[in-house]
Structures are given as structure tokens and as C-alpha cells.
Enzyme design. Structure first.
Site, PDB file in Angstrom:
ATOM      1  N   HIS B 126       1.076  -1.165  -0.019  1.00  0.00           N
ATOM      2  CA  HIS B 126      -0.101  -0.025   0.084  1.00  0.00           C
ATOM      3  C   HIS B 126       0.874   1.324  -0.166  1.00  0.00           C
ATOM      4  O   HIS B 126       2.146   1.164   0.478  1.00  0.00           O
ATOM      5  CB  HIS B 126      -0.797  -0.088   1.429  1.00  0.00           C
ATOM      6  CG  HIS B 126      -2.008   1.029   1.411  1.00  0.00           C
ATOM      7  ND1 HIS B 126      -1.698   2.377   1.589  1.00  0.00           N
ATOM      8  CD2 HIS B 126      -3.443   1.091   1.217  1.00  0.00           C
ATOM      9  CE1 HIS B 126      -2.960   2.850   1.652  1.00  0.00           C
ATOM     10  NE2 HIS B 126      -3.802   2.035   1.632  1.00  0.00           N
ATOM     11  N   ASP B 203       3.020  -4.885   7.871  1.00  0.00           N
ATOM     12  CA  ASP B 203       1.774  -4.226   7.937  1.00  0.00           C
ATOM     13  C   ASP B 203       0.576  -5.019   7.969  1.00  0.00           C
ATOM     14  O   ASP B 203       0.135  -5.987   7.192  1.00  0.00           O
ATOM     15  CB  ASP B 203       1.687  -3.241   6.343  1.00  0.00           C
ATOM     16  CG  ASP B 203       0.391  -2.880   6.284  1.00  0.00           C
ATOM     17  OD1 ASP B 203      -0.617  -2.976   6.850  1.00  0.00           O
ATOM     18  OD2 ASP B 203       0.297  -2.079   5.271  1.00  0.00           O
ATOM     19  N   GLN B 206      -4.913  -5.564   6.671  1.00  0.00           N
ATOM     20  CA  GLN B 206      -5.754  -6.556   6.364  1.00  0.00           C
ATOM     21  C   GLN B 206      -5.693  -7.948   6.867  1.00  0.00           C
ATOM     22  O   GLN B 206      -6.589  -8.678   6.297  1.00  0.00           O
ATOM     23  CB  GLN B 206      -5.469  -6.196   4.621  1.00  0.00           C
ATOM     24  CG  GLN B 206      -5.433  -5.437   3.897  1.00  0.00           C
ATOM     25  CD  GLN B 206      -6.993  -4.941   3.824  1.00  0.00           C
ATOM     26  OE1 GLN B 206      -7.744  -5.549   3.811  1.00  0.00           O
ATOM     27  NE2 GLN B 206      -6.973  -3.429   3.834  1.00  0.00           N
ATOM     28  N   LYS B 229     -10.657  -1.374  10.449  1.00  0.00           N
ATOM     29  CA  LYS B 229     -10.652  -2.697   9.463  1.00  0.00           C
ATOM     30  C   LYS B 229     -10.943  -3.887  10.262  1.00  0.00           C
ATOM     31  O   LYS B 229     -10.806  -5.080   9.642  1.00  0.00           O
ATOM     32  CB  LYS B 229      -9.496  -2.901   8.726  1.00  0.00           C
ATOM     33  CG  LYS B 229      -9.017  -1.696   7.914  1.00  0.00           C
ATOM     34  CD  LYS B 229      -7.901  -1.958   7.000  1.00  0.00           C
ATOM     35  CE  LYS B 229      -7.439  -0.547   6.043  1.00  0.00           C
ATOM     36  NZ  LYS B 229      -8.283  -0.004   4.972  1.00  0.00           N
ATOM     37  N   CYS B 367      -4.933   2.417  -3.529  1.00  0.00           N
ATOM     38  CA  CYS B 367      -3.517   2.899  -3.090  1.00  0.00           C
ATOM     39  C   CYS B 367      -2.259   1.851  -3.316  1.00  0.00           C
ATOM     40  O   CYS B 367      -1.521   1.755  -2.404  1.00  0.00           O
ATOM     41  CB  CYS B 367      -3.563   3.184  -1.636  1.00  0.00           C
ATOM     42  SG  CYS B 367      -4.935   4.582  -1.412  1.00  0.00           S
TER      43      CYS B 367
END
Lengths: 142, 409
Positions: B126, B203, B206, B229, B367
């Protein structure tokens, strides 16, 4: 036909549609029918910023009338339909008239609701560019 | 492991927002990778905080301040358990994943990554895991290197190994791709990066609501995530960092809470985790975030994952029959993200027509522009599924896409 008469005509034809999807289909069909643009306009200078898909817009003064030419990516039917409607309303009028036009038909037909806010950004960029052409040529003719 | 299936109707009852009409049709919400909807207990927790015990935290002596502080710190403890961190001092509360990555770039990066040193990221990152490192490289002359992605959307692990060197200071990769759904082999990445002495940031934006994360078992150095999220409020994130590493890093922002003592001659900084939490934090949302964790844990991550994967499989099978449709991201291990393009159809047009049918998807580059360039596309249409989604909704998506294709072609 004046700019306002043209707008009223479009508003009237949109009133025939009950379903939003039918309005969208109408715009898509306009996009499909948009004549191909002269390659000389498909340059970075004629690209409109703020559109999610690529849209080009060119203008040419013939006598005291301003004519617009637009195109989009082959697949971007809605964007092409939107530019087609704007050309239909504004093309062939005097630059000053174009610069000062109140485009009330957009809200009345719900064009602004048919597009996402980001695309609406693109729609307003298209309108802004057309009016800028109007202003520039109006100064030229003054 | 819990094996009993979830009662999805009962789950849906907990999400008030789902029970509405959009453009005259029942809402189908498939934009969960952008943000999930919030269960009623999260919304109620926000309201209860403001109606019952709103106060600034940590320094107040009065009862409301005590109550707010203890609720705030209870969320930190819940995150510690959720990630299996060794201690709460390793849980830095941030405003989200982007904020966490920027914190690491501006503190660890500025202190421990110098001119000519290398940072490895991947093609599927991202922008939030690209730009902070580019900004760092501009300042201190470090070099950004990129692990390529193959046609299925998996990392090229052989290329990764070749890119690792004694100049690698940090590997910063996404756990699960927001645009493709690919789950990356982070255990292997962490092990190999550590072998050359590099630190690893993962990261988890998600991944956190879908996968079980044990930061100690992973031996990861930094792990970042966003609560919005994960059925929680916006404006709350977690940066997990190993204690010794966090202690060795200078503070990020200056201000209240992060100090021990301030004189005009010198300021001494607070201990972990407060050293990195300057200013009044997003107290209400942090407090409410705990209920999001409780929500996930009450359903069970394994059961959530099982449901979401069955939706992904159902959707992949359902959509693949559509003429000209190509799935972008066919990795073996995926979270519930289905990205696709359709020949002759612009993704923006598809999104407009789906929206008119009450179906919310995301379109564009997500993104991840370099990733789109890798696949030579300008964007995709992405349907991403959460625990409250159903196969009946996927049937609506298929019908919606078919209608759009008919209109556009």
C-alpha cells in the site's frame, strides 16, 4: 436553440425514465455514440485533471462560435456520456454565453447523483475547463 | 479449535447499518477491506463513554478521569492479549496503520538506517508502506529496494533472498495484500531477514481481523494494524514493537504524556509505551475499540476465517463464469479479497452501476499504483468480504455485474 432551451430538452427527456439505471444506460449510449476525436487534441494539454478515467477536451472558434470536441478512454462509457452531454449543451454558442452558463440541468437530471463524488470531481473539472475556454475566447474576441 | 458454524443471521443483527436500502435496494456491503462496519456494542461503547465518563486520561485525580484511564488502558491490555505481546509497554496506540509506519520510519528509520543502507519492501505494498520510506530515503540517503510479485500475486521469494544483504536494515512488508488478498509467508520472511541482521515490520492492516497473530511466535520486530478494519472505530491503531527496540528509539512527536519532566534546559522522556503517545489520544475510540476485540474473540477468528474463505470461494466460482472477467490475485493463500477486471468494462462504470443496485464495492488502484503497473492495469473492482456477508449477497453481486456488463458492452 439556446443553452437553456437545450438544457430543458434534456431535462424533459430524462423525466421519461423511472429507474436510475435507465438514466445511466442513456448516458452510456451517448458515450458510445460520441464521435472519435481528432488525434491532435489527444495530448496532455487537453487531458482533464480530476477525472478517474482519462477525458480529453478541445475547443475551436469558428466565427464567433465556440465548438467543443471530447473523448475518453474507449472503455470509460459513462465519462464519455457525460462529456457528450456537456458538448451537446454548450457547443456552438458564443464564448461569453458559455462562460456565464448556469448548468442547472446537471442537478435536475441527477447527473451529480449518477456519479460518485470523485467522478463528480471529474464532472466539475470538465465544466470548469469548458468555461475556461469560453472565458479565454471571450477575451480574445473582445 | 471451534468447529461450530457461525449463525450469520444473528451476526448481521448486531450491525444496524446493514439493514437499510441504498438506491432503493437492500444494501450489500463488500467494501470491507477499506473499512468494516461496526457492531452495535462498539457504537454503544462510544456513546456510553461520552455520556458516562468522558475525561482526559492519566493525570486526572477525579473519578471520571480514573474511569476513563482504566478503560483506555484496558484496551491496551486487550491488544496485548490479541497479539500475544510480552507486555503492554510494547503496545503503542496510534491513529492507524499509516501512523504506525510513519512512527517507525521517523524514529527507528532516522536512528538506525543511514546513507547507503537498504530497506526492502514489496511491489504489493500500500502507498502507506512505500511513501514513508521514500521520505526517509530522501532525508538520509538510504536505498529502497522492491521484492517483485509474480503473475499470481505471490512474492518472488527467490528474488527476496537475493535482495537481502548485509546492507539490509529493514524489511517492511504487508501481511495480506489489500488489492490482491495474497497472504505473504511472513514467518519465512522474518526468519530470513533476521539471518542478515535486518529488522522486520509487518503491515497487518488487512490481516488482523482474519488471521491469528502471535508476535512472539513470529518473532516480528514491528507489527502495525488499524481497528477500523476490524469492526472497531476509525482513528485507532496499534504499533507493536519489541521492548528493547522501542526503548532504543527516540520519541516521535513531542508534547504532553510523552515526557517525564520538562525544563527549558532539558526534557526527559516518559517510559514505554507513553514515550510514543504525545498529546491527548483518541480516548473514546480507543475505549470502544476494546469491544471490537471482544466481538472478534467472541465469534472466534477461526470461525470468522472459515466463513470468509467459503465466501471467497463462492464468489470466485460465481464471478469467473462472467465473459471477459479476469481475477487479479490468484495466490494459494488469500484473505477474503476478490479483485477483478472485465475486458471492455471500465471499473469506474461498473462501480457506478453496482452502486445503483445497492452494492458497495471499491474500484481503482487501491492505493497500490506500482502493483497496478505490475499487472499493466489502471485499477480493479474489488469485493472484500467480512463475517456478516452472505452467499445470497454474492448472488446479488453476480447479477449486478452481469447487468452492468450488458449495459456497457
Amino acid at each position: 436553440m439556446t443553452i437553456n432551451e437545450k438544457q430543458d430538452e434534456i431535462v424533459e427527456s430524462f423525466e421519461l425514465f423511472d429507474e436510475p439505471l435507465d438514466k445511466t444506460q442513456y448516458i452510456i449510449d451517448l458515450g458510445k455514440k460520441l464521435p472519435a476525436m481528432d488525434g491532435k487534441y489527444k495530448t496532455e494539454d487537453h487531458l482533464i485533471k480530476g477525472c478517474q478515467s482519462k477525458v480529453w477536451l478541445g475547443a475551436e472558434l469558428k466565427g464567433d462560435r465556440l465548438y467543443f470536441y471530447g473523448d475518453g478512454e474507449p472503455e470509460a462509457q459513462i465519462a464519455k456520456g457525460l462529456i457528450s452531454m456537456l458538448i451537446d449543451v454548450l457547443s456552438g454558442h458564443g464564448p461569453e454565453e458559455i462562460a456565464g452558463a448556469d448548468l442547472y440541468f446537471i442537478e435536475k437530471v441527477g447527473m451529480n447523483n449518477l456519479v460518485t463524488s470523485r467522478r463528480a470531481g471529474g464532472l466539475s473539472s470538465m465544466i470548469q475547463r469548458m468555461k475556461q475556454y469560453g472565458e479565454a475566447y471571450a477575451r480574445l474576441l473582445a | 479449535m471451534t468447529t461450530q458454524k457461525l449463525d450469520i443471521d444473528a451476526v448481521r443483527q448486531q450491525f444496524p447499518i446493514l439493514h437499510q436500502q441504498v438506491n432503493g435496494k437492500p444494501l450489500v456491503y463488500f467494501d470491507n477491506a477499506a473499512t468494516t462496519q461496526k457492531p452495535k456494542e462498539v457504537i454503544d461503547a462510544l456513546s456510553q463513554y461520552y455520556t458516562g465518563y468522558n475525561a482526559n486520561i492519566h493525570r486526572g485525580i477525579h473519578t471520571l478521569a480514573e474511569k476513563a484511564t482504566s478503560a483506555f488502558e484496558a484496551t491496551r491490555s486487550a491488544f496485548r492479549t490479541f497479539l500475544n505481546a510480552a507486555g503492554t509497554e510494547e503496545i503503542i496506540l496510534t491513529y492507524g496503520t499509516t501512523d504506525g509506519i510513519n512512527l517507525v520510519a521517523q524514529t527507528f528509520g532516522r536512528s538506525f538506517i543511514g546513507k547507503g543502507d537498504e530497506i526492502l519492501i514489496s511491489t504489493m505494498e500500500h502507498h502507506s508502506n512505500i511513501v514513508p520510506w521514500q521520505m526517509l530515503c530522501e532525508v538520509n540517503g538510504c536505498v529502497l529496494k522492491v521484492i517483485p510479485v509474480d503473475e499470481s500475486g505471490e512474492l518472488d521469494m527467490a528474488a527476496f533472498e537475493n535482495l537481502l544483504s548485509d546492507r539490509t536494515r529493514l524489511v517492511s512488508v504487508v501481511h495480506a495484500s489489500n488489492a490482491l488478498g495474497t497472504i505473504n509467508p511472513i514467518t519465512e520472511i522474518i526468519r530470513k531477514a533476521h539471518h542478515v541482521g535486518a529488522k522486520v515490520l509487518v503491515d497487518g492492516a488487512q490481516a488482523a481481523s482474519h488471521l491469528t497473530i502471535d508476535v512472539q511466535a513470529l518473532d516480528v520486530d514491528f507489527y502495525v494494524l488499524s481497528l477500523h478494519k476490524m469492526y472497531g472505530p476509525t482513528g485507532v491503531g496499534v504499533l507493536y514493537g519489541k521492548k528493547d527496540l522501542l526503548n532504543s528509539m527516540p520519541p516521535y512527536r513531542g508534547g504532553g504524556e510523552m515526557i517525564k519532566e520538562v525544563t527549558f534546559a532539558k526534557t526527559t522522556y516518559n517510559d514505554l509505551p507513553y514515550k510514543f503517545e504525545a498529546g491527548t489520544p483518541n480516548i473514546a475510540d480507543v475505549v470502544a475499540a476494546r469491544t471490537a476485540i471482544t466481538f472478534i474473540e467472541s465469534l472466534g477468528k477461526d470461525r470468522i476465517a472459515a466463513h470468509e474463505l467459503s465466501l471467497l470461494q463462492y464468489a470466485t466460482d460465481a464471478l469467473q463464469g462472467i465473459d471477459g472477467l479476469r481475477v487479479i490475485g490468484t495466490a494459494k493463500n488469500k484473505v477474503s479479497v476478490l479483485s477483478f477486471v472485465i475486458k471492455g468494462v471500465h471499473h469506474q462504470d461498473l462501480a457506478v452501476i453496482l452502486d445503483q443496485q445497492g452494492i458497495a464495492v471499491r474500484t481503482g488502484h487501491h492505493c497500490t499504483q506500482p502493483l497496478m503497473q505490475r499487472f499493466d492495469i489502471t485499477g480493479t473492482t474489488r469485493a472484500s468480504f467480512a463475517v456478516y456477508n452472505t452467499t445470497a449477497e454474492i448472488d446479488r453481486l453476480r447479477e449486478g455485474v452481469e447487468r452492468a456488463v450488458k449495459m456497457l458492452k
